[in-house]
Enzyme design. Structure first.
Site, mmCIF file in Angstrom:
data_model
loop_
_atom_site.group_PDB
_atom_site.id
_atom_site.type_symbol
_atom_site.label_atom_id
_atom_site.label_comp_id
_atom_site.label_asym_id
_atom_site.label_seq_id
_atom_site.Cartn_x
_atom_site.Cartn_y
_atom_site.Cartn_z
ATOM 1 N N TYR A 166 9.832 -6.831 -22.394
ATOM 2 C CA TYR A 166 9.415 -6.302 -23.687
ATOM 3 C C TYR A 166 8.760 -7.418 -24.490
ATOM 4 C CZ TYR A 166 9.521 -2.846 -27.453
ATOM 5 O OH TYR A 166 9.175 -1.954 -28.428
ATOM 6 N N LYS A 215 12.312 21.228 -10.528
ATOM 7 C CA LYS A 215 11.013 20.818 -9.983
ATOM 8 C C LYS A 215 10.947 19.301 -9.857
ATOM 9 C CE LYS A 215 6.961 22.797 -9.020
ATOM 10 N NZ LYS A 215 6.775 24.129 -8.427
#
Length: 447
Positions: free
Chosen positions: A56, A111
């Site tokens: 980060y 899915k």
């Protein structure tokens, strides 16, 4: 609890698997941490101060600058090249209809795990509380830069046609509406093999397609792409046979199909059309109990039936066989010859992502269907085996190769890959998943 309520009215006893409502609810809950079927994990370490700096602020700015200078570097610095957004407004979910975004979320999570388990692709469910197709198009375009591909799911007709077409025009990644093309791909593959079993030629087969929803239209289109002659295909809906110039119940999708099918303008309901047309194959993507024994007896034998309405098919396989059918495919996992979309989208997206394709064109779709058909060896083809098992990972591997090669052949790719590279990459992904991620799944229930 007794048998699952979603299958209420199914009194047949030849099903391959049995389950209850409680089985379903238990599967979806108590999967540590929390509930549901998916989670997001980290690929990199966060064990040291250096790790934090690189992951980060401030180190991440270096990766940002590289991508700002050359956008294609996003494939090197981020996970985008192996990601798909599963986008739905849940206006046509399974046989349930318009049930709302939250109620449709279990389907989208399902899915996602199929993408992961069979294509080794990271997929993210996104449900939209929106029914305006123009706004859905804008939403899809706005978030497309986050993904390597977009899978549209469970969007009502005719909105689904416009949304897929318009989003694809405005983005440079593959857009695939699975209710259309997943069903069509697997159906066409099954038909190729069913005709072999019946001793008939694909190019000469006569077919009636009942149902003009998303899957029915796409199946008709893909049959034509794959080589079925327009004179040998008739689409039927609640107003009877579709033909060019029919005055009632037409829309832009049916008008397109009508220009290339039923040139003799045969009219009438399904029973009348079957008697006049004597098809080799009846396909249904419509409503329960649309096919009758008498219709099957009026077909050109040996009859082939694809009754893929869910959860209750147009005719139960037992009844189709009693009427003389040689083959009966359904959309159900508890019968043989299931037309299951999972045999399509993981391999299609795997191949498309591997070459960083910009779309999924008709050549890629037909290549996938032919690959799927070829995955059942000739010496194993039978009335009970026209479609391979979805648990056979080589199906997806070879489908990915076929799709990637078609993308490169038609020059809609960003990067070249050899078939050997695609196969080796697939096996690496699979081995890593089986060795490191799959073992964690069972632990979640008992943690």
């Amino acid at each position: 609890m007794s048998e699952a309520s979603f299958d209420a009215g199914h009194e047949k006893k030849d099903a391959l698997v049995k389950y209850t409502d409680q089985d379903v609810l238990d599967y979806h809950s108590k999967n540590f941490p929390g509930n549901g079927k998916i989670y997001i994990g980290s690929k990199t370490s966060l064990a040291t101060t250096l790790d934090l700096t690189l992951a980060y602020s401030p180190g991440v700015a270096v990766a940002c600058k590289v991508i700002e200078k050359e956008e294609e570097k996003v494939y090197d610095q981020c996970a985008v090249g192996n990601t798909v957004g599963i986008i739905s407004n849940c206006t046509r979910v399974l046989g349930l209809g318009d049930i709302g975004p939250r109620a449709g979320l279990p389907v989208m999570e399902g899915k996602a795990i199929l993408f992961k388990g069979f294509g080794f692709i990271d997929a993210f469910p996104i449900v939209l509380n929106e029914k305006d197709p123009d706004k859905i198009i804008d939403h899809c375009v706005a978030i497309a830069k986050s993904f390597g591909g977009i899978n549209l799911e469970d969007i009502r007709k005719p909105d689904c046609f416009k949304i897929e077409e318009e989003v694809q025009k405005r983005v440079d990644i593959p857009v695939w509406h699975d209710d259309q093309w997943g069903t069509a791909l697997v159906t066409v593959a099954g038909i190729i093999n069913a005709l072999k079993v019946a001793g008939k030629k694909f190019k000469d087969a006569r077919i009636t397609m009942t149902g003009s929803g998303a899957s029915g239209i796409a199946i008709s289109r893909m049959l034509l792409m794959a080589g079925i002659q327009g004179k040998n295909l008739i689409l039927n809906d609640r107003n009877g046979a579709v033909y060019e110039g029919r005055p009632k119940g037409m829309d832009f999708a049916k008008e397109k199909i009508a220009k290339n099918t039923n040139p003799d303008h045969l009219e009438g309901d399904l029973a009348t059309i079957v008697k006049k047309f004597t098809p080799d194959i009846m396909i249904g993507a419509s409503n329960p109990k649309m096919f009758t024994a008498n219709m099957i007896k009026d077909m050109n034998g040996p009859p082939i039936i694809f009754a893929i309405a869910n959860p209750v098919p147009e005719i139960w396989p037992e009844d189709a066989f009693d009427a003389g059918a040689i083959i009966c495919a359904t959309g159900r996992s508890d019968y043989k010859n299931q037309i299951n979309n999972v045999l399509g989208f993981p391999g299609v997206f795997r191949g498309a992502l591997d070459v960083r394709a910009k779309t999924v064109n008709k050549e890629m779709k037909v290549a996938a269907a032919n690959s799927l058909a070829d995955s059942v060896p000739e010496d194993q083809l039978s009335k009970d085996m026209i479609i391979p098992s979805p648990l056979n990972h080589k199906v997806y591997l070879e489908e990915a190769v076929a799709v990637a090669e078609a993308a490169m052949r038609t020059e809609i790719h960003r990067i070249n890959r050899t078939a050997d590279w695609i196969r080796e990459h697939f096996e690496k992904l699979r081995n890593f998943y089986m060795d490191n991620e799959n073992p964690i799944i069972e632990k979640r229930k008992n943690y």
